[in-house]
Design a protein around this motif. Structure first.
Motif, mmCIF file in Angstrom:
data_model
loop_
_atom_site.group_PDB
_atom_site.id
_atom_site.type_symbol
_atom_site.label_atom_id
_atom_site.label_comp_id
_atom_site.label_asym_id
_atom_site.label_seq_id
_atom_site.Cartn_x
_atom_site.Cartn_y
_atom_site.Cartn_z
ATOM 1 N N PRO A 95 -35.816 14.220 38.801
ATOM 2 C CA PRO A 95 -36.979 13.518 38.255
ATOM 3 C C PRO A 95 -37.133 13.782 36.755
ATOM 4 N N LEU A 96 -37.546 12.735 36.035
ATOM 5 C CA LEU A 96 -37.792 12.880 34.604
ATOM 6 C C LEU A 96 -38.985 13.787 34.345
ATOM 7 N N VAL A 148 -34.232 18.498 26.579
ATOM 8 C CA VAL A 148 -34.826 19.240 25.462
ATOM 9 C C VAL A 148 -35.158 20.648 25.935
ATOM 10 N N PRO A 149 -35.086 21.619 25.045
ATOM 11 C CA PRO A 149 -35.390 23.001 25.450
ATOM 12 C C PRO A 149 -36.816 23.124 25.964
ATOM 13 N N MET A 181 -35.782 20.505 29.765
ATOM 14 C CA MET A 181 -36.616 19.470 30.358
ATOM 15 C C MET A 181 -35.875 18.143 30.274
ATOM 16 N N LEU A 182 -35.723 17.456 31.405
ATOM 17 C CA LEU A 182 -35.031 16.169 31.420
ATOM 18 C C LEU A 182 -35.984 15.085 30.939
ATOM 19 N N PRO A 207 -23.041 17.142 37.271
ATOM 20 C CA PRO A 207 -23.442 18.506 36.911
ATOM 21 C C PRO A 207 -24.523 18.531 35.839
ATOM 22 N N ILE A 208 -25.244 19.625 35.787
ATOM 23 C CA ILE A 208 -26.296 19.833 34.783
ATOM 24 C C ILE A 208 -25.663 20.547 33.583
ATOM 25 N N PRO A 209 -25.637 19.892 32.408
ATOM 26 C CA PRO A 209 -24.943 20.489 31.263
ATOM 27 C C PRO A 209 -25.675 21.663 30.617
#
Length: 205
Positions: free
Chosen positions: A154-155, A198-199, A130-131, A124-126
């Protein structure tokens, strides 16, 4: 030919409380009592008959409570994403091979599921953002029972959790002697992963 043959029944051990939720863990074989499993198959078969689905793959989602099984979703499709990697049949046939053979009118191999208990976690995406990085993948792969960890997000790209988002960070696959040990392996592997998010900001001119 209008007769449902259940290839696999997955449990989802997390609560999955609404009004929306991310699906996380699928584990097979089911740990539900045999009579409940039979009722689930019968409910799915009646639903397929009601909508005229008589051939090809069928994916059904159900909830079970004290009144029995209830259809949530039913469609003429295979299981989504990479989750079918948890399934092998007969002498090592994939789910996709069975679907193609049936579509081509070819004889099917033995349809019983092969091998040990299997499971997958859709990571899941917490939170939104931005990854920037992923760590602990090799540590997660080292957990006994874990077959692979695949990070598909993807990063340096934005990620969005549900209900606005429509994807996962990746998948963890595990096998074991019992469904309970598979579930434990998936949870331990997930605990070893760390995602740097990061936001992200939108600039307006």
């Amino acid at each position: 030919g209008g007769r449902l043959r259940v290839l696999a029944l997955f449990d989802k051990p997390d609560p999955l409380d609404g009004p929306f939720f991310e699906e996380t863990i699928y584990v097979t074989p089911s740990r539900l009592p045999p009579d409940v499993q039979t009722a689930i198959g019968e409910c799915a078969a009646h639903a397929a008959q009601a909508i005229g689905l008589r051939a090809g793959p069928m994916h059904a989602e159900l909830r079970v409570n004290r009144h029995g099984p209830w259809i949530v979703e039913l469609a003429g499709r295979s299981i989504g994403g990479l989750c079918s990697q948890t399934l092998r049949f007969g002498t090592d046939a994939s789910l996709e091979e069975l679907i193609i053979r049936q579509a081509c009118g070819m004889p099917l191999e033995e349809l019983s599921r092969a091998g040990q208990a299997g499971g997958v976690m859709m990571i899941p995406i917490p939170g939104a953002g931005m990854l920037r990085g992923v760590s602990g993948v090799e540590e997660a792969r080292a957990v006994p029972g874990v077959e692979d960890v695949e990070i598909t997000a993807p990063l340096h790209n934005p990620i969005v959790p549900l209900p606005e988002g429509d994807s996962y960070l990746g998948f963890i696959f595990a096998r074991g002697e019992r469904a309970a040990s598979v579930e434990r392996a998936l949870r331990e592997a997930h605990a070893r992963l760390h995602f740097e998010i990061v936001p992200s900001f939108t600039l307006s001119l």
